[in-house]
Write a protein that holds these residues in place. Structure first.
Motif, PDB file in Angstrom:
ATOM      1  N   SER A 113       0.833  -1.193   0.000  1.00 21.46           N
ATOM      2  CA  SER A 113       0.000   0.000   0.000  1.00 21.46           C
ATOM      3  C   SER A 113       0.872   1.249   0.000  1.00 21.46           C
ATOM      4  O   SER A 113       0.500   2.258  -0.593  1.00 21.46           O
ATOM      5  CB  SER A 113      -0.963  -0.007   1.190  1.00 21.46           C
ATOM      6  N   THR A 115       3.688   1.527  -1.559  1.00 26.20           N
ATOM      7  CA  THR A 115       4.071   1.679  -2.961  1.00 26.20           C
ATOM      8  C   THR A 115       2.910   2.283  -3.748  1.00 26.20           C
ATOM      9  O   THR A 115       3.093   3.194  -4.552  1.00 26.20           O
ATOM     10  CB  THR A 115       4.432   0.313  -3.577  1.00 26.20           C
ATOM     11  N   ALA A 116       1.708   1.781  -3.461  1.00 25.51           N
ATOM     12  CA  ALA A 116       0.533   2.210  -4.222  1.00 25.51           C
ATOM     13  C   ALA A 116       0.196   3.682  -4.005  1.00 25.51           C
ATOM     14  O   ALA A 116      -0.380   4.323  -4.878  1.00 25.51           O
ATOM     15  CB  ALA A 116      -0.671   1.347  -3.863  1.00 25.51           C
ATOM     16  N   VAL A 117       0.523   4.235  -2.833  1.00 28.83           N
ATOM     17  CA  VAL A 117       0.208   5.651  -2.626  1.00 28.83           C
ATOM     18  C   VAL A 117       1.359   6.551  -3.046  1.00 28.83           C
ATOM     19  O   VAL A 117       1.263   7.769  -2.926  1.00 28.83           O
ATOM     20  CB  VAL A 117      -0.209   5.971  -1.173  1.00 28.83           C
ATOM     21  N   GLY A 118       2.461   5.965  -3.528  1.00 31.68           N
ATOM     22  CA  GLY A 118       3.479   6.806  -4.144  1.00 31.68           C
ATOM     23  C   GLY A 118       4.788   6.956  -3.394  1.00 31.68           C
ATOM     24  O   GLY A 118       5.486   7.949  -3.568  1.00 31.68           O
ATOM     25  N   PHE A 119       5.148   5.964  -2.568  1.00 33.50           N
ATOM     26  CA  PHE A 119       6.504   5.956  -2.023  1.00 33.50           C
ATOM     27  C   PHE A 119       7.435   5.386  -3.081  1.00 33.50           C
ATOM     28  O   PHE A 119       7.177   4.306  -3.608  1.00 33.50           O
ATOM     29  CB  PHE A 119       6.592   5.058  -0.781  1.00 33.50           C
ATOM     30  N   GLY A 120       8.527   6.066  -3.385  1.00 35.32           N
ATOM     31  CA  GLY A 120       9.555   5.474  -4.229  1.00 35.32           C
ATOM     32  C   GLY A 120      10.350   4.495  -3.377  1.00 35.32           C
ATOM     33  O   GLY A 120      10.204   4.475  -2.158  1.00 35.32           O
ATOM     34  N   ARG A 123      12.583   6.148  -0.402  1.00 38.72           N
ATOM     35  CA  ARG A 123      11.820   6.671   0.739  1.00 38.72           C
ATOM     36  C   ARG A 123      11.066   5.573   1.455  1.00 38.72           C
ATOM     37  O   ARG A 123      10.867   5.636   2.660  1.00 38.72           O
ATOM     38  CB  ARG A 123      10.836   7.728   0.257  1.00 38.72           C
ATOM     39  N   GLN A 127      11.401   5.364   5.333  1.00 42.20           N
ATOM     40  CA  GLN A 127      10.226   5.823   6.072  1.00 42.20           C
ATOM     41  C   GLN A 127       9.241   4.712   6.422  1.00 42.20           C
ATOM     42  O   GLN A 127       8.369   4.905   7.257  1.00 42.20           O
ATOM     43  CB  GLN A 127       9.501   6.910   5.275  1.00 42.20           C
TER      44      GLN A 127
ATOM     45  N   ARG B  46      -5.003  -2.493 -10.586  1.00 45.47           N
ATOM     46  CA  ARG B  46      -3.607  -2.137 -10.339  1.00 45.47           C
ATOM     47  C   ARG B  46      -2.868  -1.702 -11.589  1.00 45.47           C
ATOM     48  O   ARG B  46      -1.789  -1.124 -11.494  1.00 45.47           O
ATOM     49  CB  ARG B  46      -2.883  -3.334  -9.724  1.00 45.47           C
ATOM     50  N   ASN B  49      -2.753   2.367 -11.885  1.00 48.38           N
ATOM     51  CA  ASN B  49      -1.670   3.165 -11.292  1.00 48.38           C
ATOM     52  C   ASN B  49      -0.307   2.474 -11.416  1.00 48.38           C
ATOM     53  O   ASN B  49       0.609   2.747 -10.656  1.00 48.38           O
ATOM     54  CB  ASN B  49      -1.983   3.531  -9.834  1.00 48.38           C
ATOM     55  N   MET B  51       0.808  -0.424 -10.702  1.00 49.00           N
ATOM     56  CA  MET B  51       1.330  -1.393  -9.742  1.00 49.00           C
ATOM     57  C   MET B  51       1.610  -2.680 -10.500  1.00 49.00           C
ATOM     58  O   MET B  51       2.414  -3.504 -10.094  1.00 49.00           O
ATOM     59  CB  MET B  51       0.298  -1.655  -8.638  1.00 49.00           C
ATOM     60  N   VAL B  72       5.813   6.490  -9.838  1.00 50.46           N
ATOM     61  CA  VAL B  72       5.673   7.089  -8.508  1.00 50.46           C
ATOM     62  C   VAL B  72       4.838   8.367  -8.573  1.00 50.46           C
ATOM     63  O   VAL B  72       3.934   8.581  -7.760  1.00 50.46           O
ATOM     64  CB  VAL B  72       7.062   7.343  -7.878  1.00 50.46           C
ATOM     65  N   ARG B  75       1.188   7.454  -9.155  1.00 45.66           N
ATOM     66  CA  ARG B  75       0.518   6.924  -7.959  1.00 45.66           C
ATOM     67  C   ARG B  75       0.163   8.025  -6.979  1.00 45.66           C
ATOM     68  O   ARG B  75      -0.804   7.914  -6.220  1.00 45.66           O
ATOM     69  CB  ARG B  75       1.415   5.880  -7.282  1.00 45.66           C
ATOM     70  N   ARG B  76       0.961   9.089  -6.967  1.00 43.48           N
ATOM     71  CA  ARG B  76       0.662  10.182  -6.037  1.00 43.48           C
ATOM     72  C   ARG B  76      -0.542  10.995  -6.479  1.00 43.48           C
ATOM     73  O   ARG B  76      -1.152  11.687  -5.673  1.00 43.48           O
ATOM     74  CB  ARG B  76       1.880  11.096  -5.891  1.00 43.48           C
ATOM     75  N   TYR B  80      -5.689   5.704  -3.647  1.00 39.95           N
ATOM     76  CA  TYR B  80      -5.728   4.242  -3.583  1.00 39.95           C
ATOM     77  C   TYR B  80      -6.176   3.813  -2.194  1.00 39.95           C
ATOM     78  O   TYR B  80      -5.613   4.224  -1.195  1.00 39.95           O
ATOM     79  CB  TYR B  80      -4.337   3.687  -3.888  1.00 39.95           C
ATOM     80  N   MET B  82      -7.179   0.240  -0.039  1.00 40.76           N
ATOM     81  CA  MET B  82      -7.179  -1.219  -0.151  1.00 40.76           C
ATOM     82  C   MET B  82      -7.823  -1.886   1.055  1.00 40.76           C
ATOM     83  O   MET B  82      -8.127  -1.234   2.049  1.00 40.76           O
ATOM     84  CB  MET B  82      -5.752  -1.727  -0.344  1.00 40.76           C
ATOM     85  N   THR B  99      -0.241  11.308   4.385  1.00 40.14           N
ATOM     86  CA  THR B  99       0.896  10.631   3.739  1.00 40.14           C
ATOM     87  C   THR B  99       1.273  11.225   2.383  1.00 40.14           C
ATOM     88  O   THR B  99       2.420  11.616   2.161  1.00 40.14           O
ATOM     89  CB  THR B  99       0.584   9.126   3.545  1.00 40.14           C
ATOM     90  N   VAL B 100       0.292  11.279   1.486  1.00 36.86           N
ATOM     91  CA  VAL B 100       0.626  11.670   0.114  1.00 36.86           C
ATOM     92  C   VAL B 100       1.035  13.148   0.022  1.00 36.86           C
ATOM     93  O   VAL B 100       2.052  13.468  -0.584  1.00 36.86           O
ATOM     94  CB  VAL B 100      -0.524  11.323  -0.854  1.00 36.86           C
ATOM     95  N   LEU B 102       2.477  14.866   2.249  1.00 35.75           N
ATOM     96  CA  LEU B 102       3.828  14.952   2.810  1.00 35.75           C
ATOM     97  C   LEU B 102       4.864  14.449   1.802  1.00 35.75           C
ATOM     98  O   LEU B 102       5.953  15.006   1.694  1.00 35.75           O
ATOM     99  CB  LEU B 102       3.927  14.147   4.110  1.00 35.75           C
ATOM    100  N   LEU B 103       4.492  13.419   1.047  1.00 33.15           N
ATOM    101  CA  LEU B 103       5.407  12.889   0.029  1.00 33.15           C
ATOM    102  C   LEU B 103       5.661  13.903  -1.074  1.00 33.15           C
ATOM    103  O   LEU B 103       6.752  13.986  -1.625  1.00 33.15           O
ATOM    104  CB  LEU B 103       4.825  11.621  -0.605  1.00 33.15           C
ATOM    105  N   ARG B 148      -7.078   8.987   3.451  1.00 36.99           N
ATOM    106  CA  ARG B 148      -5.737   9.041   2.869  1.00 36.99           C
ATOM    107  C   ARG B 148      -5.813   9.036   1.350  1.00 36.99           C
ATOM    108  O   ARG B 148      -5.078   9.758   0.677  1.00 36.99           O
ATOM    109  CB  ARG B 148      -4.903   7.850   3.355  1.00 36.99           C
TER     110      ARG B 148
END
Lengths: 228, 279
Positions: A113, A115-120, A123, A127, B46, B49, B51, B72, B75-76, B80, B82, B99-100, B102-103, B148
């Protein structure tokens, strides 16, 4: 006791030397073992090789390794580096398996999850994977810390400073009080290190205790939270 | 708008999860992929995005081929959600929601403020903000997951059986909540489920999948219910077993609705303004 009081200064000096000799292998071992463990966790092929090598490494008699170090490293016989490198190797051997297990234990769902929300990948490691491996890594580090503190006493056999000196000297003089002082001192250092590690863990991993409490008391905690 | 154009996916072990799949998912509506396990529905989701990358065909978001987009970054900008929420157990609720943002470099204070507002949107008490996910109930965790998913205000929200692991009562609550949120925000939602009732409730467009991502039928819930394409669909929506054929039975002067299997479906209520029972 009179002997201890009379030699307090020397005992303190040896204690400080012991602490200094312990810290480097513990930290180095940890810092090196974590990436190796991650590698073994991530790449199946490397896993068998890495874990076998670490297992074998641990079976080499420690004294033999310390004695052989000057030849391997080209250092002088009395160089503390010999001891530090040897103990670092042992720390790595102990820590790599735990590090591998620590990364294995991180929930696949969470990794996916994130990965799916955009962590490379980078990171995600710093993190997500590393902090979540934290509790198991900490458990491993505590073992490494205790084992290293006790192994440092071996240094006395090859002329290094540290509380091990009280063992060899006490043995030669047939003076049990001195030996006992060395044992108590070593145990005290190990305990202090351990307490420090636990405190650092609480500071860095505040969620781990909550998590564990939730798991243990899953029933009652959930019932209270069902309000939604 | 999301377009699947002749998309196939063969996994390295040789299984063909999706075979030549084409469909258009209109913007600002909810499309539900429904099918049993092995229908390739999660794989399809999947692929949007990245995956999973297809082995054939193309997927486009507003005419932009996703294979040309950096995964990446893609996906941002796609939300998503799950099953089992997939929250970060080491971060508090508010930080999980943020989360996103902040990313993507939104300042912490700003991201947290926005996250608190999102908690309101999904019906989460702000008092839970500093808790960890393990301290929440399953339903609350799922709400955090939805918040999120919405945090970066994405146009597209992908939902992979998000309510599959909560008990029926909470599930129905979450479904109603999602309908309310969707009315307010009008996202392009792609929702995956194996529960046909959930699909009919949430979907503007329902896609019934059989093995290998083969489309058995596409349509609005009403269309599918009224004209099931074949026996497979019939079976899947439960029409064949009589679950969808309702009849009225009078019990002590009250009209009770039962389905073809004899299961009690509900009580017939005459809409206000009509006096007679001309059903």
């Amino acid at each position: 006791m009179t002997w201890v009081l009379a030699n307090l200064e020397q005992i303190w000096e040896l204690t400080v030397a012991h602490i200094l000799l312990s810290i480097a292998p513990i930290l180095l071992g940890f810092v090196l073992a974590v990436p190796i463990g991650w590698f073994a966790h991530r790449f199946r092929v490397s896993r068998g090789v890495v874990l076998t090598v670490c297992g074998l490494l641990y079976t080499i008699p420690s004294l033999a390794l310390i004695v052989a170090m000057p030849t391997i490293l080209g250092t002088k016989i009395l160089d503390p580096l010999n001891l530090i490198v040897t103990l670092t190797l042992y720390a790595i051997a102990l820590m790599v398996r735990t590090a591998t297990d620590a990364f294995d234990a991180v929930s696949k769902d969470v990794i996916q999850s994130s990965t799916a929300v955009g962590f490379g990948a980078w990171r995600r490691f710093w993190q997500v994977e590393l902090p979540l491996a934290g509790p198991v890594l900490l458990a491993g580090l505590r073992v490494v810390s205790t084992s290293t503190v006790s192994l440092v006493t071996l240094g006395a056999l090859v002329g290094m400073s540290g509380l091990g000196y009280l063992f060899t000297n006490g043995y030669q003089r047939n003076f049990p009080t001195e030996i006992l002082t060395g044992i108590v001192g070593t145990v005290l250092i190990a305990v202090v290190f351990d307490v420090l590690l636990v405190l650092i863990g609480r500071m860095l991993l505040p969620w781990a205790r909550v998590d564990e409490a939730a798991r243990r008391g899953a029933g009652s905690a959930r019932v209270k939270a069902v309000a939604a | 708008m999301i377009t699947f154009d002749g998309v196939s996916k063969r996994f390295p072990d040789g299984t063909l999860a999706v075979d030549n799949f084409s469909i258009t998912i209109p913007s600002r509506t909810t499309t539900v992929f429904v099918g049993s396990s092995g229908s390739g529905k999660t794989t399809l989701l999947r692929m949007i995005n990245r995956m999973v990358d297809p082995t054939g065909g193309a997927i486009r978001i507003d005419d932009e081929d996703v294979s040309t987009l950096e995964p990446v970054a893609l996906r941002r900008r796609v939300g998503y959600v799950m099953q089992n929420s997939g929250l970060l157990p080491h971060r508090t609720v508010v930080d999980n929601v943020a989360t996103v943002p902040l990313l993507t470099g939104v300042p912490k204070r700003e991201a947290r403020e926005a996250a608190l507002q999102l908690m309101d949107t999904v019906g989460l008490d702000r008092a839970l903000a500093e808790r960890y996910p393990s301290q929440l109930s399953g339903g609350q965790q799922q709400r955090v997951g939805v918040a999120r998913g919405l945090a970066n205000d994405p146009n597209i929200l992908l939902m992979d059986e998000p309510f599959g692991a909560v008990d029926p009562l909470v599930r129905s609550e979450l479904q109603q909540e999602l309908l309310r949120i969707q009315k307010e925000l009008a996202k392009t939602i792609v929702f995956v489920t194996h529960d046909i009732d959930e699909a009919f409730l949430l979907g503007d467009q329902v896609v019934i999948l059989s093995t290998g991502g083969r489309i058995a039928q596409v349509g609005t819930p009403e269309e599918i219910l009224a004209h099931p394409a074949d026996e497979f669909v019939d079976n899947f929506i439960g029409a064949e077993r009589g679950r969808r054929a309702l009849s009225i039975k009078n019990v002590h002067g009250k009209d009770v609705v039962v389905d073809g299997t004899g299961r009690l479906a509900g009580i017939l209520r005459v809409p206000s303004g009509e006096s007679s029972r001309t059903v």
